[in-house]
Design an enzyme around this catalytic site. Structure first.
Site, short mmCIF file in Angstrom:
data_model
loop_
_atom_site.label_atom_id
_atom_site.label_comp_id
_atom_site.label_asym_id
_atom_site.label_seq_id
_atom_site.Cartn_x
_atom_site.Cartn_y
_atom_site.Cartn_z
N CYS A 235 0.83 -1.21 0.00
CA CYS A 235 0.00 0.00 0.00
C CYS A 235 0.86 1.26 0.00
O CYS A 235 1.55 1.54 0.98
CB CYS A 235 -0.91 -0.05 1.23
SG CYS A 235 -1.73 1.50 1.64
N CYS B 4 0.13 3.79 2.75
CA CYS B 4 0.58 3.22 4.03
C CYS B 4 2.07 3.50 4.23
O CYS B 4 2.52 3.84 5.33
CB CYS B 4 0.34 1.72 4.09
SG CYS B 4 -1.38 1.22 3.97
#
Length: 107
Positions: free
Chosen positions: A31, A34
């Site tokens: 991600c 993230c």
């Protein structure tokens, strides 16, 4: 305070029975947002000793991700006295992160 890796095995002790509010960061290695948020969460954990910080890898901890209804990441939750008091999804800049946690701690 260092960031703790939260798993289903230590969740009860580290999060539900924590004396301090807990900032939980649900993330995954693949991600992009993230990866951008992670250093900010790490820095926050070093700066604010009144909050415990934990990270949950959603790929490794499916049960916890399901329990929190994770459908998008990064997802941040503040758990206080065993109850979720705030949550948000997506990347946020450092000052917004600090404000998010500060307002959750005040609840």
């Amino acid at each position: 305070m260092s960031v703790k890796v939260i798993t289903k095995d230590n969740f009860e002790n580290e999060v539900m029975h924590s004396e301090k509010p807990v900032l939980l960061d649900f993330w995954a290695a693949w991600c992009g947002p993230c990866k951008m948020l992670s250093p900010l969460v790490d820095k926050y954990s070093e700066e604010d000793s009144s909050v415990n910080v934990g990270k949950v890898n959603v790929d490794e901890e499916n049960e916890l991700a399901s329990a929190f209804g994770i459908s998008s990441i990064p997802a941040l939750f503040v758990v206080k006295h065993g109850k979720v008091v705030a949550s948000t999804v997506g990347y946020m800049p450092e000052e917004e992160l600090k404000s998010f946690v500060a307002s959750a701690k005040a609840k």
